[in-house]
Design a protein around this motif. Structure first.
Motif, PDB file in Angstrom:
ATOM      1  N   MET A   1      61.914  36.461 -25.549  1.00  0.00           N
ATOM      2  CA  MET A   1      61.377  37.374 -24.939  1.00  0.00           C
ATOM      3  C   MET A   1      60.571  37.313 -23.511  1.00  0.00           C
ATOM      4  O   MET A   1      60.793  37.896 -22.703  1.00  0.00           O
ATOM      5  CB  MET A   1      60.675  38.508 -25.550  1.00  0.00           C
ATOM      6  N   LYS A   2      60.062  36.211 -23.645  1.00  0.00           N
ATOM      7  CA  LYS A   2      59.258  35.777 -22.480  1.00  0.00           C
ATOM      8  C   LYS A   2      60.153  35.675 -21.016  1.00  0.00           C
ATOM      9  O   LYS A   2      59.646  36.267 -20.045  1.00  0.00           O
ATOM     10  CB  LYS A   2      58.027  34.615 -22.477  1.00  0.00           C
ATOM     11  N   ALA A   3      61.267  35.045 -21.143  1.00  0.00           N
ATOM     12  CA  ALA A   3      62.041  34.768 -20.392  1.00  0.00           C
ATOM     13  C   ALA A   3      62.774  35.918 -19.513  1.00  0.00           C
ATOM     14  O   ALA A   3      62.604  36.111 -18.330  1.00  0.00           O
ATOM     15  CB  ALA A   3      63.214  33.747 -20.670  1.00  0.00           C
ATOM     16  N   VAL A   4      62.736  36.891 -20.543  1.00  0.00           N
ATOM     17  CA  VAL A   4      63.292  38.254 -19.809  1.00  0.00           C
ATOM     18  C   VAL A   4      62.072  38.927 -19.143  1.00  0.00           C
ATOM     19  O   VAL A   4      62.458  39.609 -18.074  1.00  0.00           O
ATOM     20  CB  VAL A   4      64.027  39.258 -21.274  1.00  0.00           C
ATOM     21  N   ARG A   5      60.874  38.981 -19.494  1.00  0.00           N
ATOM     22  CA  ARG A   5      60.106  39.555 -18.791  1.00  0.00           C
ATOM     23  C   ARG A   5      59.314  38.853 -17.719  1.00  0.00           C
ATOM     24  O   ARG A   5      58.729  39.509 -16.902  1.00  0.00           O
ATOM     25  CB  ARG A   5      58.737  39.941 -19.826  1.00  0.00           C
ATOM     26  N   THR A   6      59.501  37.310 -17.883  1.00  0.00           N
ATOM     27  CA  THR A   6      58.667  36.688 -16.643  1.00  0.00           C
ATOM     28  C   THR A   6      59.470  35.599 -15.872  1.00  0.00           C
ATOM     29  O   THR A   6      59.314  35.273 -14.782  1.00  0.00           O
ATOM     30  CB  THR A   6      57.669  35.685 -17.463  1.00  0.00           C
ATOM     31  N   GLY A   7      60.727  35.569 -16.259  1.00  0.00           N
ATOM     32  CA  GLY A   7      61.855  34.730 -15.744  1.00  0.00           C
ATOM     33  C   GLY A   7      61.433  33.255 -15.875  1.00  0.00           C
ATOM     34  O   GLY A   7      61.877  32.705 -15.008  1.00  0.00           O
ATOM     35  N   VAL A   8      60.744  32.816 -16.717  1.00  0.00           N
ATOM     36  CA  VAL A   8      60.394  31.393 -17.173  1.00  0.00           C
ATOM     37  C   VAL A   8      60.953  31.257 -18.704  1.00  0.00           C
ATOM     38  O   VAL A   8      60.968  31.880 -19.467  1.00  0.00           O
ATOM     39  CB  VAL A   8      58.882  31.412 -17.239  1.00  0.00           C
ATOM     40  N   ARG A   9      61.637  30.142 -18.527  1.00  0.00           N
ATOM     41  CA  ARG A   9      62.241  29.412 -19.925  1.00  0.00           C
ATOM     42  C   ARG A   9      61.126  29.189 -20.744  1.00  0.00           C
ATOM     43  O   ARG A   9      60.242  28.779 -20.258  1.00  0.00           O
ATOM     44  CB  ARG A   9      63.470  28.493 -19.618  1.00  0.00           C
ATOM     45  N   PRO A  10      61.432  28.883 -22.204  1.00  0.00           N
ATOM     46  CA  PRO A  10      60.438  28.245 -22.820  1.00  0.00           C
ATOM     47  C   PRO A  10      60.038  26.888 -22.408  1.00  0.00           C
ATOM     48  O   PRO A  10      59.058  26.469 -22.734  1.00  0.00           O
ATOM     49  CB  PRO A  10      60.919  28.374 -24.207  1.00  0.00           C
ATOM     50  N   ASP A  11      61.017  26.121 -21.799  1.00  0.00           N
ATOM     51  CA  ASP A  11      60.730  24.878 -21.323  1.00  0.00           C
ATOM     52  C   ASP A  11      59.580  24.792 -19.928  1.00  0.00           C
ATOM     53  O   ASP A  11      59.592  23.716 -19.494  1.00  0.00           O
ATOM     54  CB  ASP A  11      61.672  24.071 -21.142  1.00  0.00           C
ATOM     55  N   GLY A  12      59.587  25.896 -19.500  1.00  0.00           N
ATOM     56  CA  GLY A  12      58.783  26.284 -18.108  1.00  0.00           C
ATOM     57  C   GLY A  12      59.735  26.230 -16.706  1.00  0.00           C
ATOM     58  O   GLY A  12      59.246  26.487 -15.927  1.00  0.00           O
ATOM     59  N   ARG A  13      60.922  26.201 -17.034  1.00  0.00           N
ATOM     60  CA  ARG A  13      61.979  26.309 -15.854  1.00  0.00           C
ATOM     61  C   ARG A  13      61.968  27.533 -15.323  1.00  0.00           C
ATOM     62  O   ARG A  13      62.058  28.659 -16.228  1.00  0.00           O
ATOM     63  CB  ARG A  13      63.380  25.693 -16.115  1.00  0.00           C
ATOM     64  N   GLN A  14      61.953  28.058 -14.036  1.00  0.00           N
ATOM     65  CA  GLN A  14      61.977  29.227 -13.600  1.00  0.00           C
ATOM     66  C   GLN A  14      63.452  29.567 -13.608  1.00  0.00           C
ATOM     67  O   GLN A  14      64.230  29.060 -13.022  1.00  0.00           O
ATOM     68  CB  GLN A  14      61.234  29.329 -12.290  1.00  0.00           C
ATOM     69  N   LEU A  15      63.705  30.902 -14.162  1.00  0.00           N
ATOM     70  CA  LEU A  15      65.127  31.626 -13.938  1.00  0.00           C
ATOM     71  C   LEU A  15      65.499  32.382 -12.577  1.00  0.00           C
ATOM     72  O   LEU A  15      66.636  32.540 -12.257  1.00  0.00           O
ATOM     73  CB  LEU A  15      65.154  32.297 -15.205  1.00  0.00           C
ATOM     74  N   ALA A  16      64.215  32.265 -12.010  1.00  0.00           N
ATOM     75  CA  ALA A  16      64.649  33.068 -10.796  1.00  0.00           C
ATOM     76  C   ALA A  16      65.376  32.427  -9.601  1.00  0.00           C
ATOM     77  O   ALA A  16      65.228  31.276  -9.574  1.00  0.00           O
ATOM     78  CB  ALA A  16      62.996  33.277 -10.096  1.00  0.00           C
ATOM     79  N   PRO A  17      66.212  32.886  -8.876  1.00  0.00           N
ATOM     80  CA  PRO A  17      66.501  34.372  -8.729  1.00  0.00           C
ATOM     81  C   PRO A  17      67.363  34.907  -9.580  1.00  0.00           C
ATOM     82  O   PRO A  17      67.720  36.258  -9.417  1.00  0.00           O
ATOM     83  CB  PRO A  17      66.710  34.593  -7.257  1.00  0.00           C
ATOM     84  N   VAL A  18      68.146  34.167 -10.550  1.00  0.00           N
ATOM     85  CA  VAL A  18      69.245  34.649 -11.182  1.00  0.00           C
ATOM     86  C   VAL A  18      68.704  35.725 -12.313  1.00  0.00           C
ATOM     87  O   VAL A  18      69.538  36.626 -12.481  1.00  0.00           O
ATOM     88  CB  VAL A  18      69.711  33.307 -12.056  1.00  0.00           C
ATOM     89  N   MET A  19      67.747  35.554 -12.836  1.00  0.00           N
ATOM     90  CA  MET A  19      67.272  36.446 -13.745  1.00  0.00           C
ATOM     91  C   MET A  19      66.623  37.543 -13.206  1.00  0.00           C
ATOM     92  O   MET A  19      65.554  37.245 -12.505  1.00  0.00           O
ATOM     93  CB  MET A  19      66.279  35.623 -14.934  1.00  0.00           C
ATOM     94  N   PRO A  20      66.967  38.849 -13.358  1.00  0.00           N
ATOM     95  CA  PRO A  20      66.319  39.931 -12.616  1.00  0.00           C
ATOM     96  C   PRO A  20      65.163  40.311 -13.573  1.00  0.00           C
ATOM     97  O   PRO A  20      64.933  41.688 -13.976  1.00  0.00           O
ATOM     98  CB  PRO A  20      67.276  40.958 -12.657  1.00  0.00           C
ATOM     99  N   TRP A  21      64.220  39.496 -13.719  1.00  0.00           N
ATOM    100  CA  TRP A  21      62.824  39.622 -14.582  1.00  0.00           C
ATOM    101  C   TRP A  21      62.010  40.793 -14.115  1.00  0.00           C
ATOM    102  O   TRP A  21      61.575  41.543 -14.903  1.00  0.00           O
ATOM    103  CB  TRP A  21      62.110  38.499 -15.011  1.00  0.00           C
ATOM    104  N   HIS A  22      61.896  41.178 -12.658  1.00  0.00           N
ATOM    105  CA  HIS A  22      61.298  42.006 -12.155  1.00  0.00           C
ATOM    106  C   HIS A  22      61.772  43.604 -12.668  1.00  0.00           C
ATOM    107  O   HIS A  22      60.865  44.524 -12.973  1.00  0.00           O
ATOM    108  CB  HIS A  22      61.276  42.126 -10.531  1.00  0.00           C
TER     109      HIS A  22
END
Length: 70
Positions: A1-22
């Motif tokens: 759930m954290k990746a969906v809400r913050t754009g950060v994977r459990p290993d700390g990598r950022q999913l932005a801009p691919v993940m529209p977490w905003h």
């Protein structure tokens, strides 16, 4: 759930801009759980996903990486 809400994977990598977490950042726990349940219930697609590459490795194929400042 954290990746969906913050754009950060459990290993700390950022999913932005691919993940529209905003767009998902303010979901309720119930909405986030419903989204996760829906995605998990979907039939898997058969496609090959390119491997993750580090900053010194060449990314395979036409893949673009954007570095977002912390």
């Amino acid at each position: 759930m954290k990746a969906v809400r913050t754009g950060v994977r459990p290993d700390g990598r950022q999913l932005a801009p691919v993940m529209p977490w905003h767009a998902y950042g303010n979901m309720t726990d119930q909405d986030a759980q419903a989204l996760a349940s829906y995605i998990k219930a979907m039939k898997p697609m058969k496609n090959k996903v390119p491997p993750l590459s580090g900053p010194t490795e060449k990314a395979p194929g036409p893949y673009m990486t954007v570095v977002v400042p912390q």
